[in-house]
Design a protein around this motif. Sequence first.
Motif, PDB file in Angstrom:
ATOM      1  N   LEU A 190       0.817  -1.217   0.000  1.00  0.00           N
ATOM      2  CA  LEU A 190       0.000   0.000   0.000  1.00  0.00           C
ATOM      3  C   LEU A 190       0.850   1.266   0.000  1.00  0.00           C
ATOM      4  N   ASP A 191       0.278   2.355  -0.522  1.00  0.00           N
ATOM      5  CA  ASP A 191       1.011   3.628  -0.496  1.00  0.00           C
ATOM      6  C   ASP A 191       1.051   4.158   0.937  1.00  0.00           C
ATOM      7  N   PRO A 192       1.920   5.137   1.203  1.00  0.00           N
ATOM      8  CA  PRO A 192       2.116   5.603   2.587  1.00  0.00           C
ATOM      9  C   PRO A 192       0.840   6.084   3.275  1.00  0.00           C
ATOM     10  N   GLN A 193       0.010   6.795   2.529  1.00  0.00           N
ATOM     11  CA  GLN A 193      -1.202   7.329   3.152  1.00  0.00           C
ATOM     12  C   GLN A 193      -2.187   6.210   3.501  1.00  0.00           C
ATOM     13  N   THR A 194      -2.347   5.266   2.569  1.00  0.00           N
ATOM     14  CA  THR A 194      -3.244   4.137   2.829  1.00  0.00           C
ATOM     15  C   THR A 194      -2.676   3.281   3.957  1.00  0.00           C
ATOM     16  N   THR A 195      -1.344   3.139   3.984  1.00  0.00           N
ATOM     17  CA  THR A 195      -0.692   2.421   5.082  1.00  0.00           C
ATOM     18  C   THR A 195      -1.097   3.032   6.411  1.00  0.00           C
ATOM     19  N   GLN A 196      -1.020   4.355   6.508  1.00  0.00           N
ATOM     20  CA  GLN A 196      -1.378   5.031   7.758  1.00  0.00           C
ATOM     21  C   GLN A 196      -2.830   4.742   8.141  1.00  0.00           C
ATOM     22  N   SER A 197      -3.720   4.715   7.146  1.00  0.00           N
ATOM     23  CA  SER A 197      -5.133   4.512   7.487  1.00  0.00           C
ATOM     24  C   SER A 197      -5.382   3.073   7.947  1.00  0.00           C
ATOM     25  N   ILE A 198      -4.666   2.116   7.359  1.00  0.00           N
ATOM     26  CA  ILE A 198      -4.821   0.716   7.801  1.00  0.00           C
ATOM     27  C   ILE A 198      -4.213   0.546   9.203  1.00  0.00           C
ATOM     28  N   LEU A 199      -3.080   1.181   9.439  1.00  0.00           N
ATOM     29  CA  LEU A 199      -2.463   1.092  10.768  1.00  0.00           C
ATOM     30  C   LEU A 199      -3.374   1.718  11.829  1.00  0.00           C
ATOM     31  N   ALA A 200      -4.000   2.847  11.449  1.00  0.00           N
ATOM     32  CA  ALA A 200      -4.925   3.498  12.389  1.00  0.00           C
ATOM     33  C   ALA A 200      -6.098   2.565  12.696  1.00  0.00           C
ATOM     34  N   LEU A 201      -6.566   1.872  11.671  1.00  0.00           N
ATOM     35  CA  LEU A 201      -7.669   0.919  11.873  1.00  0.00           C
ATOM     36  C   LEU A 201      -7.239  -0.205  12.823  1.00  0.00           C
ATOM     37  N   LEU A 202      -6.039  -0.731  12.610  1.00  0.00           N
ATOM     38  CA  LEU A 202      -5.543  -1.821  13.469  1.00  0.00           C
ATOM     39  C   LEU A 202      -5.436  -1.351  14.925  1.00  0.00           C
ATOM     40  N   LYS A 203      -4.939  -0.151  15.094  1.00  0.00           N
ATOM     41  CA  LYS A 203      -4.798   0.408  16.443  1.00  0.00           C
ATOM     42  C   LYS A 203      -6.165   0.548  17.104  1.00  0.00           C
ATOM     43  N   ASN A 204      -7.100   1.011  16.308  1.00  0.00           N
ATOM     44  CA  ASN A 204      -8.463   1.167  16.781  1.00  0.00           C
ATOM     45  C   ASN A 204      -9.086  -0.178  17.200  1.00  0.00           C
ATOM     46  N   LEU A 205      -8.844  -1.212  16.397  1.00  0.00           N
ATOM     47  CA  LEU A 205      -9.376  -2.548  16.712  1.00  0.00           C
ATOM     48  C   LEU A 205      -8.736  -3.088  17.983  1.00  0.00           C
ATOM     49  N   ASN A 206      -7.449  -2.820  18.135  1.00  0.00           N
ATOM     50  CA  ASN A 206      -6.719  -3.243  19.329  1.00  0.00           C
ATOM     51  C   ASN A 206      -7.370  -2.638  20.581  1.00  0.00           C
ATOM     52  N   GLU A 207      -7.752  -1.378  20.486  1.00  0.00           N
ATOM     53  CA  GLU A 207      -8.345  -0.703  21.640  1.00  0.00           C
ATOM     54  C   GLU A 207      -9.793  -1.121  21.857  1.00  0.00           C
ATOM     55  N   LYS A 208     -10.557  -1.129  20.748  1.00  0.00           N
ATOM     56  CA  LYS A 208     -11.980  -1.406  20.842  1.00  0.00           C
ATOM     57  C   LYS A 208     -12.278  -2.861  21.181  1.00  0.00           C
ATOM     58  N   LEU A 209     -11.582  -3.765  20.506  1.00  0.00           N
ATOM     59  CA  LEU A 209     -11.875  -5.197  20.679  1.00  0.00           C
ATOM     60  C   LEU A 209     -10.914  -5.872  21.651  1.00  0.00           C
ATOM     61  N   LYS A 210      -9.951  -5.135  22.152  1.00  0.00           N
ATOM     62  CA  LYS A 210      -8.923  -5.675  23.053  1.00  0.00           C
ATOM     63  C   LYS A 210      -8.205  -6.865  22.418  1.00  0.00           C
ATOM     64  N   ILE A 211      -7.989  -6.768  21.127  1.00  0.00           N
ATOM     65  CA  ILE A 211      -7.372  -7.867  20.390  1.00  0.00           C
ATOM     66  C   ILE A 211      -5.845  -7.693  20.411  1.00  0.00           C
ATOM     67  N   THR A 212      -5.141  -8.804  20.565  1.00  0.00           N
ATOM     68  CA  THR A 212      -3.678  -8.788  20.548  1.00  0.00           C
ATOM     69  C   THR A 212      -3.235  -8.844  19.084  1.00  0.00           C
TER      70      THR A 212
END
Length: 361
Positions: A190-212
Amino acid sequence: MHSSFGRMFFYFIGGGSVSKIQLVNITKIFKTKENDVHAVRKASLHIEEKDIFGVIGFSGAGKSTLIRCINLLERPTEGEVVIDGKNLMDLSARDLRAERKKIGMIFQHFNLMRSRTVAQNIAFPLKGSGLSKEQINKKVDELLELVELKDKKKAYPSQLSGGQKQRVAIARALANDPSILLCDEATSALDPQTTQSILALLKNLNEKLKITIVIITHEMAVVKAICNKVAIMEDGNIVEEGNIIDIFTKPKSEVTRTFINTTTSIHQIYELIEKNDPLVDLDVDETMLRLVYSSSNTKEALMTYLVKTYDVSFNIIFGNVEVLANSPLGNLVVKLKGEKANIESAITYIKGQGVGVEVLK
Ligand SMILES: Nc1ncnc2c1ncn2[C@@H]1O[C@H](COP(=O)(O)OP(=O)(O)OP(=O)(O)O)[C@@H](O)[C@H]1O
Ligand SMILES: [Mg+2]
């Protein structure tokens, strides 16, 4: 039964904190016609619940092999894979299938089924789950909402951008409500900007779903963006492991330093030194240091103390501060001027304050 109970107890006590994933002395040897390939050598990792754990290394280091050992997509030649206190290597095929449902995985090239819609791709892991059509449809809607892709429910993968495809893959990986998500180079295509948005999503899932989350990457920027811990792999070995502030402030191995330097402009200083550039010339009573510190108030207090106590002066050549895992991380290159003995005492003092020190020149 008795032995695995004993082991469970051991991991619980031994870890000091609750282990989510424990890899113990994992070795993986691929036997090929020509030779044996030691992809992973006695690698051990301790990953705690809710970690976003990065594994970084150059191509061929053994990262993918190691992460595939976590869900036994690759069966280690030796070692133990303990998830939530259970050694997966001991499980029957049936029990292993059940345990694997707790582990979702995403890949660099998304691995979606081209002839199926987004909804069908996401629903695929729910086959045989006993859920009704309506329940599956509801679950798909929830997952699409979670990855912010509701309007693409009926689209086919070919009609999606790379970032959107990865969102579908993430939704599919989450269909069985796993407690672990494995990501093998999930943003490398993925391009850098899309990378950032996917990483933000992963971080969000980690917090919301308490997923490792375990993230394999060859980009330190990815680690920097979301991981709280990182392991560095080289030639099948884990050469270093720790929380990212410690790794960034006090890297021990050369390969770790190389990765860290790719993410700051500090490498320019090294190039100037290499070229003997006048910018980095030193007087006889000067020493050039690189300081790496993790607390925002360290710098001023430290400087003032050194100037007062050791009769040295500073000249800042380079400085930058960024935020890592919610803590500031500072990089400073300074010329320290003073008597030799005083400079040595100052360096000893700086090290004692938990600041990383590298003598550059
Ligand atoms: N199925 C296999 N059979 C034989 N050798 C393999 C197999 N899978 C991996 N290897 C070898 O094991 C080593 C580690 O490979 P691996 O894919 O784990 O590295 P990696 O760190 O993920 O690299 P990359 O960043 O390129 O994805 C390499 O030398 C690779 O050629
Ligand atoms: Mg790989």
